[in-house]
Scaffold this motif. Sequence first.
Motif, short mmCIF file in Angstrom:
data_model
loop_
_atom_site.label_atom_id
_atom_site.label_comp_id
_atom_site.label_asym_id
_atom_site.label_seq_id
_atom_site.Cartn_x
_atom_site.Cartn_y
_atom_site.Cartn_z
N UNK A 16 30.97 14.25 48.09
CA UNK A 16 29.80 15.12 47.97
C UNK A 16 30.17 16.58 48.18
N UNK A 17 29.42 17.46 47.55
CA UNK A 17 29.72 18.89 47.52
C UNK A 17 29.41 19.56 48.86
N UNK A 18 30.31 20.47 49.28
CA UNK A 18 30.09 21.24 50.51
C UNK A 18 30.58 22.68 50.31
N UNK A 19 30.27 23.27 49.14
CA UNK A 19 30.52 24.70 48.96
C UNK A 19 29.39 25.51 49.58
N UNK A 20 28.19 24.95 49.52
CA UNK A 20 26.99 25.58 50.05
C UNK A 20 26.47 24.72 51.20
N UNK A 21 25.94 25.31 52.27
CA UNK A 21 25.42 24.49 53.37
C UNK A 21 24.33 23.54 52.91
N UNK A 22 24.24 22.41 53.58
CA UNK A 22 23.15 21.46 53.31
C UNK A 22 21.89 21.93 54.02
N UNK A 23 20.79 21.94 53.31
CA UNK A 23 19.52 22.33 53.92
C UNK A 23 19.47 23.82 54.22
N UNK A 24 18.63 24.17 55.19
CA UNK A 24 18.39 25.57 55.52
C UNK A 24 18.77 25.91 56.95
N UNK A 78 29.96 3.15 54.72
CA UNK A 78 29.88 4.15 53.66
C UNK A 78 30.42 5.46 54.20
N UNK A 79 31.37 6.04 53.47
CA UNK A 79 32.00 7.29 53.87
C UNK A 79 31.49 8.43 53.01
N UNK A 80 30.99 9.46 53.64
CA UNK A 80 30.55 10.66 52.93
C UNK A 80 31.68 11.67 53.06
N UNK A 81 32.48 11.80 52.01
CA UNK A 81 33.66 12.66 52.04
C UNK A 81 33.30 14.00 51.42
N UNK A 82 33.25 15.03 52.25
CA UNK A 82 32.84 16.36 51.81
C UNK A 82 33.99 17.09 51.12
N UNK A 83 33.65 17.88 50.11
CA UNK A 83 34.65 18.65 49.40
C UNK A 83 34.08 20.03 49.07
N UNK A 84 34.85 21.07 49.35
CA UNK A 84 34.39 22.42 49.05
C UNK A 84 34.71 23.38 50.17
#
Length: 427
Positions: free
Chosen positions: A240-248, A200-206
């Motif tokens: 999956x979205x990567x405009x905003x960081x994941x988590x804190x 499974x590939x998690x391809x980030x965009x943003x």
Amino acid sequence: MSDAVSIIAAKRDGHELTPMQIDWVIDAFTKGIVADEQMSALAMAILWRGMTRAELARWTAAMIASGNRMDFTSLPRPTVDKHSTGGVGDKITLPLAPLVAACGAAVPQLSGRGLGHTGGTLDKLESIPGWRADLSSEEIHAILADPAVGAVVCAAGADLAPADKRLYALRDVTGTVESIPLIASSIMSKKIAEGTGALVLDVKVGAGAFMKNIDDAQALAEAMVGLGTDAGVRTVAVLTAMDCPLGLTAGNALEVEESLDVLAGGGPADIVELTLTLARTMLAAAGIEGVDPADKLADGTAMDQWRAMIAAQGGDPAAPLPVAKESLLITAESDGVVTALDAMGVGVAAWRLGAGRERQGEAVQAAAGVRLHAKPGDRVTAGAPLATLYTDTPEKFEYAAEAIAGAWTIGDTAVDASPIVLGRIGG
């Protein structure tokens, strides 16, 4: 007969490399005949000119052929792996690998170190005292065969796509990380050589990803799914979205700490959502039905699997994580609601604080990074904390603060939350 200069010039001028040229340059680079500066020039030419599908397939095959292939067919469980193209705060592998193992799969997670502003899974795990990334093939098999563990997160062995290992390090320090053909071939040469049955590939965009827009992300996903499928690996890509960081958190030990919160049944909602989404996708790809990974987080099984996984690789799961010597608070300049948070600014700040590396082989600081106190949707007042920066070298604060300044957009009204999952290819 081929030579490096003519191959570099051919790609520079927009020509399609022949199979013989590709085979030669990868083999010669692996043997040290082609120098780092020559491969760096070729990587830049590929970044600029791209690769045809035929070139990409041959390049990937040559990377695989530069070393050995692993075989997990003797394992009693189906094998499935996940790979992320990299983002800010992307610690998903840490809770995901033991979670999927707790659901009945074997997870041979060959991971990498940080590339540019994105953190490396191995760098994060090395903040755990005693934990080691380098394992022999025999150790990997033994860990995966143990039902109490079933997951391993480690570096690719020196004999697994060695050409990629050398090129991967060069890309980080030559401004060629973003090349779609180089990303696709790097990831898939290792994953195909690794021998996993499903991927499974998690391809980030943003803004915080290497792929800034959905079209580029889709092109990368389609290239990788095609390479995997053609090699007999059941391959699925999730955009999956990567405009905003994941988590804190963004850093090494900081992200391990947050991953432990998820495994304990808590943690930030976006981390939990993406972890469960990818876990369910991995289980489906591996053919495992009737198990809900959410139950394994809730009942503590995934945490037990984590402790066993860390211990199996020499780590002490009960040891305290490193804490930075110095910290700096970043505060809001006005009242309002956070409407956006630039992942790139946060990632570059963490990198400049010491969580990432500027040169090939450079050490990273385990405790350096950023802890976020406000994300989109949160209301803040002037002077309220937005983030805390951490480092052992306080002279880095000014440079890091420059990167994160302006990362928060503060407005008068809240905006609707953006979805994390943007699309899916394959499966």
